[in-house]
Design an enzyme around this catalytic site. Structure first.
Site, PDB file in Angstrom:
ATOM      1  N   GLY A 128      69.076  49.172 -12.915  1.00  0.00           N
ATOM      2  CA  GLY A 128      70.385  49.143 -13.556  1.00  0.00           C
ATOM      3  C   GLY A 128      70.332  48.685 -15.002  1.00  0.00           C
ATOM      4  N   GLY A 132      68.365  53.563  -9.865  1.00  0.00           N
ATOM      5  CA  GLY A 132      67.128  53.083 -10.478  1.00  0.00           C
ATOM      6  C   GLY A 132      67.382  51.690 -11.004  1.00  0.00           C
ATOM      7  NE  ARG A 159      70.778  43.643 -11.448  1.00  0.00           N
ATOM      8  CZ  ARG A 159      70.785  44.883 -10.956  1.00  0.00           C
ATOM      9  NH1 ARG A 159      71.454  45.154  -9.860  1.00  0.00           N
ATOM     10  NH2 ARG A 159      70.138  45.844 -11.561  1.00  0.00           N
ATOM     11  CB  VAL A 160      77.023  43.212 -11.852  1.00  0.00           C
ATOM     12  CG1 VAL A 160      77.639  44.576 -11.558  1.00  0.00           C
ATOM     13  CG2 VAL A 160      77.800  42.120 -11.123  1.00  0.00           C
ATOM     14  N   GLY A 161      74.410  45.345 -11.520  1.00  0.00           N
ATOM     15  CA  GLY A 161      73.654  46.426 -12.162  1.00  0.00           C
ATOM     16  C   GLY A 161      74.577  47.498 -12.711  1.00  0.00           C
ATOM     17  CG  ASP A 162      73.086  51.405 -12.484  1.00  0.00           C
ATOM     18  OD1 ASP A 162      72.342  50.599 -11.891  1.00  0.00           O
ATOM     19  OD2 ASP A 162      73.310  52.558 -12.057  1.00  0.00           O
ATOM     20  CB  THR A 187      71.294  52.652  -5.284  1.00  0.00           C
ATOM     21  OG1 THR A 187      71.132  51.291  -5.606  1.00  0.00           O
ATOM     22  CG2 THR A 187      72.685  53.090  -5.685  1.00  0.00           C
TER      23      THR A 187
END
Ligand code: ASP
Length: 282
Positions: free
Chosen positions: A207, A205, A182-185, A154
């Site tokens: 999420g 890193g 899926r959605v991370g941080d 990222t």
């Protein structure tokens, strides 16, 4: 004071030749952002310009080169935050935008909302001339021969301009082989990014781990009673306590940089007034 810090992901990079190329690219991204600041551009202009360099480079998991989900699609997330007025632009589940960070900026500046997803976000961007790319643009040789773990590339930047504005920007393709949807941080304020009038931070890193400790905002629990560096260290310690794996970069209003990670390394580069060349390393 003008300053910028850029990251190209935290993780366990293994190929030495690719590490040095990526260090070079994060360095170029920091120089690009710093050049924008020197030309009188805002912290937002600079952070977005730096992130765009990394989105356009297929060695990073953002824009071109984004990891694919379990169905072989690209689903990108990005965000921008202005530390003066706390305005936020976040997007998630984007398929066809060449530079997601630009779409996030447009959401921040032109939308009454903070966070748009998928088709709605892309339709919104069309009104403002956001550039779209065909699906094959995102598929690169590297994706076919992924050589790293399931996280790690990222990208993000935090810039400080002469007026004192701090802007944080982040862009990601998420984790490799992630579940559809899926959605991370990264596009979540506080977790993937944060900026106010005293500091800005961007995380990278896993999420799912970063969200547990709200890593970017977490720094404000310790700052300013501690230095930025100590605050970052304490935040990473908190992450380690929950077995999380990630890194974070930060920049304060006085131009102090800080970074921390509990992965093997994190690609990063930074430059500010008084430095002749950026410091860049993994
Ligand atoms: N934090 C990103 C995510 O979980 C991945 C990364 O930083 O490499 O989506």
């Amino acid at each position: 004071m003008k300053a910028i810090i850029v990251h190209g992901g935290a993780g366990d990079a293994k190929k030495l030749n690719e590490i040095s190329v990526r260090v070079q690219v994060v360095k170029e991204a920091s120089l690009e952002g710093y050049g924008v600041l020197k030309d009188g551009g805002s912290a937002t202009d600079a952070a977005v310009a730096a992130v765009k360099i990394l989105e356009d480079n297929p060695l990073f998991d953002a824009g071109k080169g984004s990891y694919l989900n379990e169905e072989g699609e690209v689903e990108m997330d990005a965000a921008v935050m202005n530390g003066n007025n706390l305005s936020i632009g976040a997007i998630a589940g984007i398929h066809k935008v060449k530079n997601p960070v630009e779409l996030a900026r447009v959401v921040m500046e032109k939308s009454p909302h903070n966070f748009l997803i998928g088709r709605g976000a892309e339709e919104f961007g069309k009104q403002f001339g956001i550039e779209f790319a065909p699906l094959h643009y995102f598929f690169t040789e590297r994706l076919i021969q992924i050589w790293e773990g399931r996280y790690g590339d990222t990208v993000g930047a935090i810039a400080l301009d002469e007026s004192g504005l701090i802007t944080a920007a982040v862009s990601t393709g998420g984790t490799q082989n992630k579940h559809v949807g899926r959605v991370g941080d990264s596009p979540l304020v506080g977790s993937g990014f944060y900026a106010n009038d005293s500091f800005g931070a961007v995380s990278t890193g896993i999420g799912e781990d970063i969200m547990k400790v709200v890593l970017s905002f977490r720094i404000s629990l310790y700052f300013p009673t501690h230095s930025l560096e100590e605050s970052v260290k304490k935040s990473i310690d908190d992450l380690t306590k929950v077995n999380g794996k990630a890194g974070v970069i930060a920049l304060d209003k006085n131009g102090n940089f800080a970074y921390g990670y509990n992965t093997k390394g994190m690609f990063r580069a930074y430059i500010k007034d008084g430095m002749l060349v950026p410091e860049a390393t993994y």
